[in-house]
Design a protein around this motif. Sequence first.
Motif, mmCIF file in Angstrom:
data_model
loop_
_atom_site.group_PDB
_atom_site.id
_atom_site.type_symbol
_atom_site.label_atom_id
_atom_site.label_comp_id
_atom_site.label_asym_id
_atom_site.label_seq_id
_atom_site.Cartn_x
_atom_site.Cartn_y
_atom_site.Cartn_z
ATOM 1 N N SER A 42 0.943 -1.295 -0.255
ATOM 2 C CA SER A 42 -0.128 -0.312 -0.181
ATOM 3 C C SER A 42 0.710 1.142 -0.081
ATOM 4 O O SER A 42 2.208 1.102 0.199
ATOM 5 N N PRO A 43 -0.231 2.798 -0.438
ATOM 6 C CA PRO A 43 1.151 3.153 -0.413
ATOM 7 C C PRO A 43 1.480 3.923 0.878
ATOM 8 O O PRO A 43 2.899 4.718 0.993
ATOM 9 N N GLY A 44 1.221 3.497 2.420
ATOM 10 C CA GLY A 44 1.230 4.125 3.799
ATOM 11 C C GLY A 44 0.762 5.331 3.863
ATOM 12 O O GLY A 44 0.096 6.111 3.292
ATOM 13 N N ILE A 45 1.532 5.750 4.698
ATOM 14 C CA ILE A 45 1.095 6.746 5.587
ATOM 15 C C ILE A 45 2.058 8.011 5.116
ATOM 16 O O ILE A 45 1.413 8.893 4.880
ATOM 17 N N ASP A 46 2.704 7.835 4.448
ATOM 18 C CA ASP A 46 4.029 9.466 3.242
ATOM 19 C C ASP A 46 3.544 8.956 1.435
ATOM 20 O O ASP A 46 4.217 9.000 0.863
ATOM 21 N N ARG A 47 1.800 8.902 1.711
ATOM 22 C CA ARG A 47 1.662 8.055 0.245
ATOM 23 C C ARG A 47 2.177 9.629 -1.061
ATOM 24 O O ARG A 47 2.155 10.457 -1.000
ATOM 25 N N PRO A 48 2.971 9.358 -1.718
ATOM 26 C CA PRO A 48 3.509 10.057 -2.853
ATOM 27 C C PRO A 48 2.040 10.907 -3.010
ATOM 28 O O PRO A 48 0.459 10.161 -3.831
ATOM 29 N N LEU A 49 1.861 12.326 -3.492
ATOM 30 C CA LEU A 49 1.728 13.052 -4.938
ATOM 31 C C LEU A 49 1.490 13.003 -6.144
ATOM 32 O O LEU A 49 2.385 13.593 -6.178
ATOM 33 N N ARG A 50 0.813 11.904 -6.955
ATOM 34 C CA ARG A 50 1.369 12.356 -8.401
ATOM 35 C C ARG A 50 1.174 13.394 -9.199
ATOM 36 O O ARG A 50 1.188 14.197 -10.325
ATOM 37 N N ASN A 51 -0.306 13.507 -9.396
ATOM 38 C CA ASN A 51 -1.358 14.184 -9.851
ATOM 39 C C ASN A 51 -2.503 14.610 -10.344
ATOM 40 O O ASN A 51 -2.408 14.933 -8.250
ATOM 41 N N GLU A 52 -3.093 15.287 -10.439
ATOM 42 C CA GLU A 52 -4.485 16.338 -9.917
ATOM 43 C C GLU A 52 -5.013 16.014 -9.175
ATOM 44 O O GLU A 52 -5.418 16.672 -8.485
ATOM 45 N N GLN A 53 -5.181 14.621 -9.591
ATOM 46 C CA GLN A 53 -6.882 14.178 -8.950
ATOM 47 C C GLN A 53 -5.778 13.894 -7.450
ATOM 48 O O GLN A 53 -6.487 13.333 -6.821
ATOM 49 N N ASP A 54 -5.169 12.923 -7.316
ATOM 50 C CA ASP A 54 -4.321 13.113 -5.902
ATOM 51 C C ASP A 54 -4.339 13.787 -4.906
ATOM 52 O O ASP A 54 -4.659 13.939 -3.692
ATOM 53 N N PHE A 55 -4.328 15.577 -5.549
ATOM 54 C CA PHE A 55 -4.454 16.375 -4.448
ATOM 55 C C PHE A 55 -5.043 17.002 -4.479
ATOM 56 O O PHE A 55 -6.196 17.370 -3.382
ATOM 57 N N GLU A 56 -6.058 16.438 -5.624
ATOM 58 C CA GLU A 56 -7.339 16.779 -5.531
ATOM 59 C C GLU A 56 -8.182 15.998 -4.056
ATOM 60 O O GLU A 56 -9.022 16.295 -2.984
ATOM 61 N N ARG A 57 -8.128 14.412 -3.635
ATOM 62 C CA ARG A 57 -8.343 13.675 -2.409
ATOM 63 C C ARG A 57 -7.820 14.362 -1.805
ATOM 64 O O ARG A 57 -8.478 14.042 -1.155
ATOM 65 N N PHE A 58 -6.895 14.738 -1.274
ATOM 66 C CA PHE A 58 -6.124 15.079 -0.692
ATOM 67 C C PHE A 58 -6.389 16.389 0.452
ATOM 68 O O PHE A 58 -5.328 16.456 0.795
ATOM 69 N N ILE A 59 -7.189 17.020 -0.489
ATOM 70 C CA ILE A 59 -7.297 18.798 0.191
ATOM 71 C C ILE A 59 -7.028 17.983 1.147
ATOM 72 O O ILE A 59 -7.988 17.159 2.166
ATOM 73 N N GLY A 60 -7.215 19.880 2.319
ATOM 74 C CA GLY A 60 -7.431 19.319 3.700
ATOM 75 C C GLY A 60 -6.354 18.753 4.741
ATOM 76 O O GLY A 60 -6.651 18.928 5.374
ATOM 77 N N GLU A 61 -5.150 18.039 4.176
ATOM 78 C CA GLU A 61 -4.663 17.311 4.818
ATOM 79 C C GLU A 61 -2.980 17.628 5.405
ATOM 80 O O GLU A 61 -2.547 18.924 4.016
ATOM 81 N N VAL A 62 -2.411 17.398 5.268
ATOM 82 C CA VAL A 62 -1.200 17.826 5.473
ATOM 83 C C VAL A 62 -0.271 16.851 4.725
ATOM 84 O O VAL A 62 0.050 15.966 4.835
ATOM 85 N N VAL A 63 0.363 18.507 3.679
ATOM 86 C CA VAL A 63 1.301 17.551 2.418
ATOM 87 C C VAL A 63 3.039 18.207 3.474
ATOM 88 O O VAL A 63 3.293 19.361 3.512
ATOM 89 N N ASP A 64 3.301 17.147 2.773
ATOM 90 C CA ASP A 64 5.396 17.563 2.380
ATOM 91 C C ASP A 64 5.711 17.941 0.783
ATOM 92 O O ASP A 64 5.434 17.033 0.455
ATOM 93 N N ILE A 65 5.290 18.941 0.266
ATOM 94 C CA ILE A 65 6.579 19.346 -0.880
ATOM 95 C C ILE A 65 7.789 19.796 -1.274
ATOM 96 O O ILE A 65 8.502 20.898 0.359
ATOM 97 N N THR A 66 7.987 19.906 -2.416
ATOM 98 C CA THR A 66 9.651 19.846 -2.195
ATOM 99 C C THR A 66 9.136 20.265 -3.610
ATOM 100 O O THR A 66 9.184 19.948 -4.691
ATOM 101 N N LEU A 67 10.072 22.032 -3.727
ATOM 102 C CA LEU A 67 10.069 22.734 -5.301
ATOM 103 C C LEU A 67 11.289 22.366 -6.188
ATOM 104 O O LEU A 67 11.899 22.259 -5.329
ATOM 105 N N LYS A 68 11.101 21.811 -7.395
ATOM 106 C CA LYS A 68 12.004 21.793 -8.063
ATOM 107 C C LYS A 68 13.160 23.420 -8.241
ATOM 108 O O LYS A 68 13.990 22.627 -7.870
#
Length: 197
Positions: A74-100
């Motif tokens: 399973s993706p686990g508690i640190d699931r990667p967010l890859r596409n627009e649908q993933d971001f839509e699914r996890f609105i309101g959740e705490v996320v870690d992002i790394t910019l280019k």
Amino acid sequence: MAGLGYDLVEIERSAGGLLRVTIDFPWSGPTSDAVAPGTPEAFVTVEDCEKVTRQLQFALEVDSVDYKRLEVSSPGIDRPLRNEQDFERFIGEVVDITLKAPMGAAAGGQVAANRKKFRGTLERVAGADGAQGWQIVWNQEPEGKTAPKPGQKISKKRAPAPMQALGFTLDELREARLAPIVDFKGRRPKPDMTASE
């Protein structure tokens, strides 16, 4: 995977012939009639991983794919967010992002100019031109003060840290994941329950 009722989240080949496949249940969207409101999302179980492993072993043998070991999880508690649908699914959740690239002066001097990593609550926002975008919101502690850890008691005398927001597009991201925050405090009463019941 779709034929079995799962989404492919990630596939990775590692040294030594390891083929690692990560699966999840498909997200049906916020207005799905299939799931009653307030019902928790289903999680991938060991039985799900076994089922996919058996199917993949057969398919990989038929296609003559060279691998030494197959790992399905399973993706686990640190699931990667890859596409627009993933971001839509996890609105309101705490996320870690790394910019280019670092934010530089775009952050208005609120954060270090060379900073690329951020943790905050994911939100959808409308841009000035009406296009939909993304932002994360977090409390920015004053210079020299450390942020409280999740679950840590905070003195009532302590002034709340000012809120910061960072807007971004998916093209600006190197990586995005759900923040692996675990609460070991146990069950808490639901917010809508009252003491007078």
